[in-house]
Scaffold this motif. Structure first.
Motif, PDB file in Angstrom:
ATOM      1  N   THR A  42     -11.469  10.915  -8.450  1.00 16.97           N
ATOM      2  CA  THR A  42     -10.093  10.526  -8.158  1.00 16.97           C
ATOM      3  C   THR A  42      -9.623  11.307  -6.948  1.00 16.97           C
ATOM      4  O   THR A  42     -10.076  12.436  -6.706  1.00 16.97           O
ATOM      5  N   ILE A  43      -8.714  10.710  -6.180  1.00 18.78           N
ATOM      6  CA  ILE A  43      -8.159  11.389  -5.014  1.00 18.78           C
ATOM      7  C   ILE A  43      -6.653  11.203  -4.994  1.00 18.78           C
ATOM      8  O   ILE A  43      -6.145  10.119  -5.316  1.00 18.78           O
ATOM      9  N   THR A  44      -5.937  12.261  -4.630  1.00 17.25           N
ATOM     10  CA  THR A  44      -4.486  12.189  -4.583  1.00 17.25           C
ATOM     11  C   THR A  44      -4.018  11.507  -3.305  1.00 17.25           C
ATOM     12  O   THR A  44      -4.805  11.272  -2.378  1.00 17.25           O
ATOM     13  N   ALA A  45      -2.733  11.213  -3.242  1.00 13.63           N
ATOM     14  CA  ALA A  45      -2.180  10.590  -2.043  1.00 13.63           C
ATOM     15  C   ALA A  45      -2.352  11.494  -0.825  1.00 13.63           C
ATOM     16  O   ALA A  45      -2.490  11.018   0.302  1.00 13.63           O
ATOM     17  N   GLY A  46      -2.363  12.789  -1.068  1.00 13.59           N
ATOM     18  CA  GLY A  46      -2.516  13.735   0.020  1.00 13.59           C
ATOM     19  C   GLY A  46      -3.952  14.017   0.398  1.00 13.59           C
ATOM     20  O   GLY A  46      -4.204  14.800   1.323  1.00 13.59           O
ATOM     21  N   THR A  98       0.818  -1.220   0.000  1.00 14.85           N
ATOM     22  CA  THR A  98       0.000   0.000   0.000  1.00 14.85           C
ATOM     23  C   THR A  98       0.845   1.260   0.000  1.00 14.85           C
ATOM     24  O   THR A  98       0.381   2.315  -0.423  1.00 14.85           O
ATOM     25  N   PHE A  99       2.102   1.148   0.431  1.00 17.60           N
ATOM     26  CA  PHE A  99       2.977   2.322   0.444  1.00 17.60           C
ATOM     27  C   PHE A  99       3.233   2.828  -0.971  1.00 17.60           C
ATOM     28  O   PHE A  99       3.624   3.977  -1.171  1.00 17.60           O
ATOM     29  N   SER A 100       3.013   1.974  -1.965  1.00 20.73           N
ATOM     30  CA  SER A 100       3.298   2.335  -3.354  1.00 20.73           C
ATOM     31  C   SER A 100       2.128   3.024  -4.042  1.00 20.73           C
ATOM     32  O   SER A 100       2.249   3.494  -5.173  1.00 20.73           O
ATOM     33  N   ILE A 101       0.971   3.103  -3.357  1.00 21.20           N
ATOM     34  CA  ILE A 101      -0.225   3.670  -3.983  1.00 21.20           C
ATOM     35  C   ILE A 101      -0.123   5.184  -4.022  1.00 21.20           C
ATOM     36  O   ILE A 101       0.141   5.825  -3.010  1.00 21.20           O
ATOM     37  N   ASN A 102      -0.388   5.750  -5.190  1.00 16.12           N
ATOM     38  CA  ASN A 102      -0.421   7.195  -5.339  1.00 16.12           C
ATOM     39  C   ASN A 102      -1.882   7.627  -5.445  1.00 16.12           C
ATOM     40  O   ASN A 102      -2.597   7.731  -4.471  1.00 16.12           O
ATOM     41  N   LEU A 103      -2.346   7.836  -6.663  1.00 19.47           N
ATOM     42  CA  LEU A 103      -3.751   8.192  -6.857  1.00 19.47           C
ATOM     43  C   LEU A 103      -4.650   6.970  -6.634  1.00 19.47           C
ATOM     44  O   LEU A 103      -4.222   5.828  -6.793  1.00 19.47           O
ATOM     45  N   MET A 104      -5.888   7.245  -6.281  1.00 18.57           N
ATOM     46  CA  MET A 104      -6.930   6.210  -6.231  1.00 18.57           C
ATOM     47  C   MET A 104      -8.190   6.794  -6.853  1.00 18.57           C
ATOM     48  O   MET A 104      -8.427   8.001  -6.789  1.00 18.57           O
ATOM     49  N   ALA A 138     -25.185   0.782 -10.546  1.00 20.81           N
ATOM     50  CA  ALA A 138     -23.980   0.332 -11.245  1.00 20.81           C
ATOM     51  C   ALA A 138     -23.172  -0.544 -10.301  1.00 20.81           C
ATOM     52  O   ALA A 138     -23.436  -0.599  -9.094  1.00 20.81           O
ATOM     53  N   VAL A 139     -22.175  -1.207 -10.859  1.00 22.04           N
ATOM     54  CA  VAL A 139     -21.134  -1.823 -10.050  1.00 22.04           C
ATOM     55  C   VAL A 139     -20.034  -0.781  -9.890  1.00 22.04           C
ATOM     56  O   VAL A 139     -19.568  -0.214 -10.884  1.00 22.04           O
ATOM     57  N   TYR A 140     -19.657  -0.526  -8.653  1.00 21.04           N
ATOM     58  CA  TYR A 140     -18.648   0.484  -8.353  1.00 21.04           C
ATOM     59  C   TYR A 140     -17.324  -0.221  -8.066  1.00 21.04           C
ATOM     60  O   TYR A 140     -17.261  -1.140  -7.234  1.00 21.04           O
ATOM     61  N   TYR A 141     -16.291   0.242  -8.757  1.00 27.32           N
ATOM     62  CA  TYR A 141     -14.950  -0.343  -8.644  1.00 27.32           C
ATOM     63  C   TYR A 141     -13.972   0.708  -8.128  1.00 27.32           C
ATOM     64  O   TYR A 141     -14.068   1.882  -8.482  1.00 27.32           O
ATOM     65  N   CYS A 142     -13.003   0.261  -7.352  1.00 28.32           N
ATOM     66  CA  CYS A 142     -11.910   1.158  -7.014  1.00 28.32           C
ATOM     67  C   CYS A 142     -10.664   0.758  -7.796  1.00 28.32           C
ATOM     68  O   CYS A 142     -10.502  -0.397  -8.196  1.00 28.32           O
ATOM     69  N   ARG A 143      -9.834   1.740  -8.006  1.00 32.12           N
ATOM     70  CA  ARG A 143      -8.612   1.563  -8.783  1.00 32.12           C
ATOM     71  C   ARG A 143      -7.487   2.264  -8.050  1.00 32.12           C
ATOM     72  O   ARG A 143      -7.670   3.382  -7.565  1.00 32.12           O
ATOM     73  N   ALA A 144      -6.345   1.606  -7.968  1.00 31.72           N
ATOM     74  CA  ALA A 144      -5.161   2.178  -7.327  1.00 31.72           C
ATOM     75  C   ALA A 144      -4.050   2.295  -8.359  1.00 31.72           C
ATOM     76  O   ALA A 144      -3.820   1.371  -9.134  1.00 31.72           O
ATOM     77  N   TYR A 145      -3.392   3.433  -8.336  1.00 27.59           N
ATOM     78  CA  TYR A 145      -2.326   3.717  -9.293  1.00 27.59           C
ATOM     79  C   TYR A 145      -0.981   3.664  -8.559  1.00 27.59           C
ATOM     80  O   TYR A 145      -0.794   4.361  -7.554  1.00 27.59           O
TER      81      TYR A 145
END
Length: 118
Positions: free
Chosen positions: A52-56, A27-33, A94-101
């Motif tokens: 979208t949300i930033t790491a901050g 999880t430390f590698s996740i930036n945007l989600m 809808a089906v809601y999905y999360c995505r991690a960058y």
């Protein structure tokens, strides 16, 4: 990185829901989600980016149809992202999905179904 969404369900128009996306692994590698949603095939828009949300913790890119009703947030201490939804509409079904960058690639969860009845 593994992502697990939860919090969906069958609700009535006007109700509220809070969706969660719990991340594990690197999880430390996740930036945007981001949150995406996939509406039923009969809907006009498919696979759309919701927010979208930033790491901050800064929210980005709310789509117009959800502005003022959806709020994206994240808790980095627990590696969890949220989507607070108010004033639900039938078209939010809808089906809601999360995505991690991450720098190693992008990851998706399995999705959580939200069904809004009129």
């Amino acid at each position: 990185v593994q992502l697990v969404e939860s919090g969906g369900g069958l609700v009535q128009a006007g109700d509220s829901l809070r969706l969660s996306c719990a991340a594990s692994g690197s999880t430390f590698s996740i930036n945007l989600m981001s949150w995406y949603r996939q509406a039923p095939v009969k809907q006009r828009e498919l696979g759309e980016l919701v927010a979208t949300i930033t790491a901050g913790g800064r929210a980005l890119n709310y789509r117009d149809s959800v502005k003022g009703r959806f709020t994206i947030s994240r808790n980095n201490a627990t590696s969890t992202m949220y989507l607070q939804i108010t004033s639900l509409r039938t078209e939010d079904t809808a089906v809601y999905y999360c995505r991690a960058y991450t720098s190693q690639g992008n990851y998706w969860g399995q999705g959580t179904q939200v069904t809004v009845s009129s």
